[in-house]
Write a protein that holds these residues in place. Sequence first.
Motif, short mmCIF file in Angstrom:
data_model
loop_
_atom_site.label_atom_id
_atom_site.label_comp_id
_atom_site.label_asym_id
_atom_site.label_seq_id
_atom_site.Cartn_x
_atom_site.Cartn_y
_atom_site.Cartn_z
N SER A 73 0.86 -1.17 0.00
CA SER A 73 0.00 0.00 0.00
C SER A 73 0.90 1.23 0.00
N VAL A 74 0.70 2.12 -0.96
CA VAL A 74 1.60 3.27 -1.13
C VAL A 74 0.81 4.57 -1.03
N GLU A 75 1.31 5.48 -0.19
CA GLU A 75 0.74 6.83 -0.09
C GLU A 75 1.75 7.80 -0.68
N LEU A 76 1.30 8.60 -1.64
CA LEU A 76 2.19 9.59 -2.25
C LEU A 76 2.24 10.86 -1.41
N LYS A 77 3.24 11.70 -1.68
CA LYS A 77 3.40 12.95 -0.94
C LYS A 77 2.37 14.00 -1.34
N GLY A 78 1.74 13.80 -2.46
CA GLY A 78 0.71 14.73 -2.92
C GLY A 78 -0.26 13.98 -3.80
N ASP A 79 -1.28 14.69 -4.28
CA ASP A 79 -2.26 14.01 -5.11
C ASP A 79 -2.45 14.68 -6.47
N ASP A 80 -1.41 15.34 -6.94
CA ASP A 80 -1.56 15.96 -8.26
C ASP A 80 -1.18 14.97 -9.35
N ARG A 81 -1.68 15.22 -10.52
CA ARG A 81 -1.52 14.29 -11.65
C ARG A 81 -0.06 14.09 -12.04
N VAL A 82 0.78 15.09 -11.89
CA VAL A 82 2.19 14.96 -12.25
C VAL A 82 2.87 13.90 -11.38
N LEU A 83 2.61 13.95 -10.06
CA LEU A 83 3.17 12.93 -9.16
C LEU A 83 2.65 11.55 -9.51
N MET A 84 1.35 11.48 -9.76
CA MET A 84 0.74 10.19 -10.06
C MET A 84 1.31 9.60 -11.35
N ASP A 85 1.44 10.42 -12.37
CA ASP A 85 2.00 9.95 -13.64
C ASP A 85 3.43 9.45 -13.47
N ALA A 86 4.22 10.19 -12.69
CA ALA A 86 5.62 9.79 -12.45
C ALA A 86 5.67 8.47 -11.69
N PHE A 87 4.83 8.31 -10.68
CA PHE A 87 4.80 7.08 -9.91
C PHE A 87 4.39 5.91 -10.79
N GLU A 88 3.34 6.09 -11.58
CA GLU A 88 2.85 5.02 -12.46
C GLU A 88 3.91 4.63 -13.48
N LYS A 89 4.61 5.59 -14.02
CA LYS A 89 5.69 5.30 -14.97
C LYS A 89 6.78 4.46 -14.29
N THR A 90 7.11 4.79 -13.06
CA THR A 90 8.11 4.02 -12.31
C THR A 90 7.64 2.58 -12.10
N MET A 91 6.37 2.41 -11.77
CA MET A 91 5.85 1.06 -11.53
C MET A 91 5.87 0.22 -12.81
N HIS A 92 5.57 0.86 -13.94
CA HIS A 92 5.63 0.14 -15.22
C HIS A 92 7.04 -0.35 -15.53
N ALA A 93 8.04 0.34 -15.03
CA ALA A 93 9.43 0.01 -15.33
C ALA A 93 9.96 -1.19 -14.54
N HIS A 94 9.22 -1.65 -13.54
CA HIS A 94 9.70 -2.74 -12.69
C HIS A 94 8.93 -4.03 -12.95
N ASP A 95 9.64 -5.06 -13.42
CA ASP A 95 9.02 -6.34 -13.71
C ASP A 95 8.44 -7.01 -12.47
N CYS A 96 9.00 -6.73 -11.31
CA CYS A 96 8.50 -7.38 -10.09
C CYS A 96 7.13 -6.84 -9.68
N VAL A 97 6.75 -5.67 -10.21
CA VAL A 97 5.42 -5.13 -9.92
C VAL A 97 4.45 -5.78 -10.90
N MET A 98 3.69 -6.73 -10.37
CA MET A 98 2.77 -7.50 -11.21
C MET A 98 1.49 -6.72 -11.50
N GLN A 99 1.03 -5.98 -10.50
CA GLN A 99 -0.20 -5.20 -10.63
C GLN A 99 -0.02 -3.91 -9.86
N CYS A 100 -0.65 -2.85 -10.36
CA CYS A 100 -0.61 -1.55 -9.71
C CYS A 100 -1.99 -0.92 -9.87
N TYR A 101 -2.62 -0.61 -8.74
CA TYR A 101 -3.97 -0.06 -8.75
C TYR A 101 -4.00 1.31 -8.10
#
Length: 157
Positions: A73-101
């Motif tokens: 369970s991950v809580e970001l430092k803010g809730d703006d779209r730029v942070l969310m997009d950056a976090f999602e891009k990072t998750m896509h880059a890691h094969d060990c992350v099977m799912q991200c919701y």
Amino acid sequence: MSDVEIDKIDRKIINLLQQNSQITNLELADAVAVSPPTCLRRVRRLREAGIIVKDVSIVDPGKLGTHIELIVSVELKGDDRVLMDAFEKTMHAHDCVMQCYLVTGITDYVLVVCVKNMAEFERFSRATLYASPLVKRFITLTVINRVKYQTRVPIEI
């Protein structure tokens, strides 16, 4: 959902393909009571519309050696779209992350992570979660046993 109209036959096709994507077109056509060319056209239309996204083989990680699944369970430092997009891009880059919701509630994201061992998870969490300027906090749950795992989307016929 797509703009494509889905009727009872399409729903049957989707249900059968979710159970066995290697069923032959002939078997599928017979099961839904349409001709093989009609069945093939319907399946193609469902793929083109993006309703059927892909066909995959589902693998039991335990049969491939030691694997540990974790729910994070991950809580970001803010809730703006730029942070969310950056976090999602990072998750896509890691094969060990099977799912991200992206979720509602007290957390922002829930991850399903699959690693060979805890040392691998520690490397991932240090580099990706602890060191991230995007992440405020995260909580990790270790999966003891996969009680139910289903990839099929329930579709009413």
